[in-house]
Design an enzyme around this catalytic site. Structure first.
Site, mmCIF file in Angstrom:
data_model
loop_
_atom_site.group_PDB
_atom_site.id
_atom_site.type_symbol
_atom_site.label_atom_id
_atom_site.label_comp_id
_atom_site.label_asym_id
_atom_site.label_seq_id
_atom_site.Cartn_x
_atom_site.Cartn_y
_atom_site.Cartn_z
ATOM 1 N N GLU A 177 8.660 -4.109 11.303
ATOM 2 C CA GLU A 177 9.222 -2.795 10.859
ATOM 3 C C GLU A 177 9.593 -1.849 11.712
ATOM 4 O OE1 GLU A 177 7.678 0.597 7.661
ATOM 5 O OE2 GLU A 177 6.553 -0.691 7.958
ATOM 6 N N ASP A 191 0.971 -1.330 0.007
ATOM 7 C CA ASP A 191 0.106 0.086 0.047
ATOM 8 C C ASP A 191 0.851 1.227 -0.036
ATOM 9 O OD1 ASP A 191 0.651 -0.081 2.620
ATOM 10 O OD2 ASP A 191 -0.957 -0.271 3.524
#
Length: 272
Positions: free
Chosen positions: A190, A52
């Site tokens: 992340e 995304d």
């Protein structure tokens, strides 16, 4: 230490587990269109993520939130047509799975049916368990995503490193084990401390893919536009640029403009 690599004609979720067991690191990059997917795939990248992040690097939005399910399917279908070897995983965009597990399943089914992708990625842990479970029960492979979760940027208010405090680190570990337990085939971590990421990778049997999570995990992922230097204003600590395409492409285009203005292009050999 080098590891003998098994040759794969097509990467599957099983292939990734085999790589972890063999100690072979997993390579993962984003792609959003056919041409880039073909280049990435021909370079033997193991996993292509239709991220995304297209909202940022393709559409120019500040965050990943605005991109729609239809747009993700469009990008994913383009990528699938260019990938012959890599496993193609698609982000389910913000608002398409968080509040309703039935909507989550519908979103995942649309991605799989309309794009031909091989799996989906979802941000979050226990809080999205019903959505993850429902999608897994339908036979759709799910990759998790913990740590900095860009779809929740307005909740965090910053893109700073996550899970530095004990409480958040403990929850991340628990979420990783939970996602493994319910059947996720891999997890992206992340922007978390390298030591924590290494501990998580050692605590689960599924592959852990890092971005800004150090080298102690099972693989790495980057946004291809960042790796190639097509973006030039984004400079996080974890990013290694392998080219400076922003400058090189700019120079080439400027040369083209000059050649047209000077009536040098097209020349006699380039005309019919």
């Amino acid at each position: 230490m080098s590891v003998a690599k098994k040759e794969y004609k097509r990467i599957t979720v099983k292939s990734l587990t085999e790589m972890k067991q063999a100690g072979e690191k997993i390579s993962m990059l984003t792609a959003y269109d056919y041409s880039m997917a073909k280049i990435v795939d021909d370079a033997n990248v193991d996993v292509i993520l239709v991220g995304d992040s297209a909202s940022n690097v393709i559409a120019g939005h500040e965050t990943t939130l605005p991109i729609t399910l239809d747009q993700m399917i469009y990008h994913a279908s383009s990528v699938v047509r260019g990938a012959n070897r890599a496993l193609v995983v698609v982000d389910i965009p913000f608002g398409s799975y968080q509040s309703d597990s039935k909507e989550a399943l519908r979103s995942a089914i649309r991605i799989m049916k309309e794009s031909g992708a091989h799996g989906v990625k979802m941000e979050g842990g226990v809080e999205i368990k019903e959505s993850v479970k429902r999608i897994l029960q339908a036979g759709i492979p799910v990759m998790g995503h913990l740590g900095l979760t860009p779809q929740s940027i307005y909740k965090f208010g910053t893109y700073t490193v996550r899970a530095k405090e004990d409480e958040e680190a403990k929850k991340l570990k628990e979420d990783a084990k939970f996602l493994e337990k319910i059947g996720c085939f891999a997890i992206v971590l992340e922007k978390i401390p390298a030591k924590l990421a290494q501990e998580v990778a050692a605590s689960v049997s599924i592959p852990i893919i890092g971005i800004g999570a150090g080298g102690g995990v099972d693989g790495q992922v980057l946004v291809v536009h960042d790796l190639l230097g097509m973006t030039h204003e984004f400079n996080p600590r974890f990013l290694r640029r392998y080219m400076n395409l922003y400058e090189e492409m700019g120079n080439a285009i400027s040369q083209y403009v000059d050649d047209v203005k000077r009536r040098d292009f097209p020349n006699e050999d380039e005309s019919y």
